[in-house]
Design a protein around this motif. Structure first.
Motif, PDB file in Angstrom:
ATOM      1  N   ARG A   2      -8.738 -28.192  53.961  1.00 22.46           N
ATOM      2  CA  ARG A   2      -8.870 -27.387  55.172  1.00 22.46           C
ATOM      3  C   ARG A   2      -9.454 -28.258  56.269  1.00 22.46           C
ATOM      4  NH1 ARG A   2      -9.910 -21.312  54.025  1.00 22.46           N
ATOM      5  NH2 ARG A   2      -9.839 -21.489  56.266  1.00 22.46           N
ATOM      6  N   PHE A   3      -8.843 -28.201  57.434  1.00 20.37           N
ATOM      7  CA  PHE A   3      -9.282 -29.007  58.566  1.00 20.37           C
ATOM      8  C   PHE A   3      -9.811 -28.122  59.683  1.00 20.37           C
ATOM      9  CE2 PHE A   3      -6.296 -31.736  56.383  1.00 20.37           C
ATOM     10  CZ  PHE A   3      -6.949 -32.956  56.396  1.00 20.37           C
ATOM     11  N   GLN A   4     -10.701 -28.713  60.470  1.00 17.19           N
ATOM     12  CA  GLN A   4     -11.253 -28.074  61.650  1.00 17.19           C
ATOM     13  C   GLN A   4     -11.129 -29.061  62.802  1.00 17.19           C
ATOM     14  OE1 GLN A   4     -12.794 -24.918  61.587  1.00 17.19           O
ATOM     15  NE2 GLN A   4     -12.199 -24.749  59.445  1.00 17.19           N
ATOM     16  N   LEU A   5     -11.033 -28.549  64.017  1.00 15.85           N
ATOM     17  CA  LEU A   5     -10.963 -29.391  65.201  1.00 15.85           C
ATOM     18  C   LEU A   5     -12.248 -29.218  65.990  1.00 15.85           C
ATOM     19  CD1 LEU A   5      -9.233 -31.264  67.023  1.00 15.85           C
ATOM     20  CD2 LEU A   5      -8.526 -29.189  68.236  1.00 15.85           C
ATOM     21  N   ILE A   6     -12.979 -30.316  66.148  1.00 17.44           N
ATOM     22  CA  ILE A   6     -14.170 -30.305  66.990  1.00 17.44           C
ATOM     23  C   ILE A   6     -13.757 -30.819  68.359  1.00 17.44           C
ATOM     24  CG2 ILE A   6     -16.488 -31.225  67.389  1.00 17.44           C
ATOM     25  CD1 ILE A   6     -16.676 -31.748  64.361  1.00 17.44           C
ATOM     26  N   MET A  59     -11.841 -35.258  70.813  1.00 11.60           N
ATOM     27  CA  MET A  59     -11.291 -34.406  69.757  1.00 11.60           C
ATOM     28  C   MET A  59     -11.460 -35.108  68.417  1.00 11.60           C
ATOM     29  SD  MET A  59      -7.796 -32.880  71.489  1.00 11.60           S
ATOM     30  CE  MET A  59      -6.835 -34.184  70.800  1.00 11.60           C
ATOM     31  N   PHE A  60     -12.029 -34.377  67.478  1.00 13.04           N
ATOM     32  CA  PHE A  60     -12.193 -34.870  66.113  1.00 13.04           C
ATOM     33  C   PHE A  60     -11.506 -33.892  65.170  1.00 13.04           C
ATOM     34  CE2 PHE A  60     -16.063 -36.049  68.416  1.00 13.04           C
ATOM     35  CZ  PHE A  60     -16.195 -37.401  68.142  1.00 13.04           C
ATOM     36  N   LEU A  61     -10.504 -34.344  64.447  1.00 15.09           N
ATOM     37  CA  LEU A  61      -9.895 -33.527  63.408  1.00 15.09           C
ATOM     38  C   LEU A  61     -10.590 -33.915  62.119  1.00 15.09           C
ATOM     39  CD1 LEU A  61      -7.691 -31.478  62.648  1.00 15.09           C
ATOM     40  CD2 LEU A  61      -6.194 -33.436  62.182  1.00 15.09           C
ATOM     41  N   VAL A  62     -11.341 -32.981  61.542  1.00 11.10           N
ATOM     42  CA  VAL A  62     -12.173 -33.314  60.387  1.00 11.10           C
ATOM     43  C   VAL A  62     -11.914 -32.352  59.241  1.00 11.10           C
ATOM     44  CG1 VAL A  62     -13.965 -34.288  61.873  1.00 11.10           C
ATOM     45  CG2 VAL A  62     -14.181 -31.931  61.107  1.00 11.10           C
ATOM     46  N   GLU A  63     -12.154 -32.860  58.053  1.00 13.33           N
ATOM     47  CA  GLU A  63     -12.056 -31.984  56.899  1.00 13.33           C
ATOM     48  C   GLU A  63     -13.293 -31.095  56.870  1.00 13.33           C
ATOM     49  OE1 GLU A  63     -10.850 -32.030  52.221  1.00 13.33           O
ATOM     50  OE2 GLU A  63     -11.403 -33.901  53.175  1.00 13.33           O
ATOM     51  N   GLU A  64     -13.104 -29.895  56.422  1.00 15.09           N
ATOM     52  CA  GLU A  64     -14.140 -28.870  56.483  1.00 15.09           C
ATOM     53  C   GLU A  64     -15.474 -29.295  55.867  1.00 15.09           C
ATOM     54  OE1 GLU A  64     -13.342 -24.276  56.398  1.00 15.09           O
ATOM     55  OE2 GLU A  64     -13.239 -25.117  54.386  1.00 15.09           O
ATOM     56  N   HIS A  65     -15.441 -30.051  54.787  1.00 14.31           N
ATOM     57  CA  HIS A  65     -16.690 -30.388  54.100  1.00 14.31           C
ATOM     58  C   HIS A  65     -17.574 -31.375  54.869  1.00 14.31           C
ATOM     59  CE1 HIS A  65     -14.447 -33.909  52.638  1.00 14.31           C
ATOM     60  NE2 HIS A  65     -15.624 -34.454  52.418  1.00 14.31           N
ATOM     61  N   PRO A  69     -22.279 -32.088  59.379  1.00 16.34           N
ATOM     62  CA  PRO A  69     -22.991 -33.324  59.738  1.00 16.34           C
ATOM     63  C   PRO A  69     -22.438 -33.985  61.002  1.00 16.34           C
ATOM     64  CG  PRO A  69     -22.358 -33.361  57.414  1.00 16.34           C
ATOM     65  CD  PRO A  69     -21.739 -32.141  58.023  1.00 16.34           C
ATOM     66  N   ILE A  70     -21.126 -33.910  61.188  1.00 14.46           N
ATOM     67  CA  ILE A  70     -20.514 -34.498  62.384  1.00 14.46           C
ATOM     68  C   ILE A  70     -20.925 -33.711  63.624  1.00 14.46           C
ATOM     69  CG2 ILE A  70     -18.337 -34.982  63.559  1.00 14.46           C
ATOM     70  CD1 ILE A  70     -17.132 -35.431  60.714  1.00 14.46           C
ATOM     71  N   LEU A  71     -20.857 -32.397  63.550  1.00  9.70           N
ATOM     72  CA  LEU A  71     -21.242 -31.557  64.678  1.00  9.70           C
ATOM     73  C   LEU A  71     -22.716 -31.765  65.028  1.00  9.70           C
ATOM     74  CD1 LEU A  71     -20.051 -29.463  66.616  1.00  9.70           C
ATOM     75  CD2 LEU A  71     -20.760 -27.691  65.000  1.00  9.70           C
ATOM     76  N   ASP A  72     -23.565 -31.870  64.022  1.00  4.52           N
ATOM     77  CA  ASP A  72     -24.989 -32.127  64.253  1.00  4.52           C
ATOM     78  C   ASP A  72     -25.200 -33.466  64.958  1.00  4.52           C
ATOM     79  OD1 ASP A  72     -25.582 -29.715  63.024  1.00  4.52           O
ATOM     80  OD2 ASP A  72     -26.148 -30.638  61.113  1.00  4.52           O
ATOM     81  N   GLY A  84     -26.596 -29.065  81.119  1.00  3.83           N
ATOM     82  CA  GLY A  84     -25.624 -29.899  81.804  1.00  3.83           C
ATOM     83  C   GLY A  84     -25.229 -31.184  81.099  1.00  3.83           C
ATOM     84  N   THR A  85     -25.573 -31.325  79.825  1.00  4.56           N
ATOM     85  CA  THR A  85     -25.259 -32.576  79.125  1.00  4.56           C
ATOM     86  C   THR A  85     -23.937 -32.532  78.377  1.00  4.56           C
ATOM     87  OG1 THR A  85     -26.583 -31.855  77.237  1.00  4.56           O
ATOM     88  CG2 THR A  85     -27.657 -33.282  78.859  1.00  4.56           C
ATOM     89  N   GLY A  86     -23.508 -31.370  77.967  1.00  2.00           N
ATOM     90  CA  GLY A  86     -22.248 -31.282  77.253  1.00  2.00           C
ATOM     91  C   GLY A  86     -22.183 -30.042  76.398  1.00  2.00           C
ATOM     92  N   ILE A  87     -21.064 -29.903  75.740  1.00  7.14           N
ATOM     93  CA  ILE A  87     -20.838 -28.762  74.864  1.00  7.14           C
ATOM     94  C   ILE A  87     -19.855 -29.203  73.781  1.00  7.14           C
ATOM     95  CG2 ILE A  87     -18.962 -27.890  76.313  1.00  7.14           C
ATOM     96  CD1 ILE A  87     -19.838 -25.056  75.506  1.00  7.14           C
ATOM     97  N   ALA A  88     -19.984 -28.610  72.623  1.00  6.63           N
ATOM     98  CA  ALA A  88     -19.020 -28.858  71.546  1.00  6.63           C
ATOM     99  C   ALA A  88     -18.743 -27.530  70.858  1.00  6.63           C
ATOM    100  CB  ALA A  88     -19.569 -29.868  70.543  1.00  6.63           C
ATOM    101  N   PHE A  89     -17.506 -27.367  70.424  1.00  9.23           N
ATOM    102  CA  PHE A  89     -17.150 -26.178  69.670  1.00  9.23           C
ATOM    103  C   PHE A  89     -16.080 -26.532  68.660  1.00  9.23           C
ATOM    104  CE2 PHE A  89     -14.828 -26.192  73.650  1.00  9.23           C
ATOM    105  CZ  PHE A  89     -13.515 -25.932  73.280  1.00  9.23           C
ATOM    106  N   VAL A  90     -15.871 -25.629  67.718  1.00 11.68           N
ATOM    107  CA  VAL A  90     -14.967 -25.873  66.591  1.00 11.68           C
ATOM    108  C   VAL A  90     -13.866 -24.826  66.584  1.00 11.68           C
ATOM    109  CG1 VAL A  90     -14.827 -26.035  64.072  1.00 11.68           C
ATOM    110  CG2 VAL A  90     -16.895 -26.812  65.264  1.00 11.68           C
TER     111      VAL A  90
END
Length: 115
Positions: A2-6, A59-65, A69-72, A84-90
């Motif tokens: 399973r993949f997620q896109l950050i 854009m990071f396509l990452v495996e769910e497991h 850690p990547i998002l952190d 005002g520094t940025g934002i990330a979502f999945v």
């Protein structure tokens, strides 16, 4: 698998640091798109030209497991706790093609993590 896109929006001067930190946390690569954005505050102008800093969408396509850690790492390095520094979502990814060369590596990493 399973993949997620950050998707992370960061100022261009820290893009390389964010990508390096994400790779250290388990990302296998990234795609960087130049962008510009707007927020709660108006951009400064000089003779009618915007003085906004350039923004990059990473854009990071990452495996769910390895997602958390990547998002952190992205949030810490990007200092997203500051305004005002940025934002990330999945976003969930239902289907993927073109990763055949990396599938065996993903499977091996998953086996190490869970077994």
């Amino acid at each position: 698998m399973r993949f997620q896109l950050i998707l992370a929006s960061v100022k261009s001067d820290i893009t390389d640091k964010v990508v390096d930190g994400a790779k250290a946390a388990g990302a296998t690569g990234a795609t960087i798109i130049t962008a510009r954005g707007t927020g709660l505050r108006e951009a400064k102008t000089f003779f009618g030209l915007s003085l906004e800093a350039q923004t990059d969408i990473i854009m990071f396509l990452v495996e769910e497991h390895v997602l958390q850690p990547i998002l952190d790492a992205i949030g810490t390095i990007g200092e997203f706790h500051k305004p005002g520094t940025g934002i990330a979502f999945v976003l969930p990814v239902d289907q993927v093609i073109g990763l055949e060369s990396q599938i065996e590596r993903f499977k091996e990493e998953a086996r190490k993590k869970y077994f």
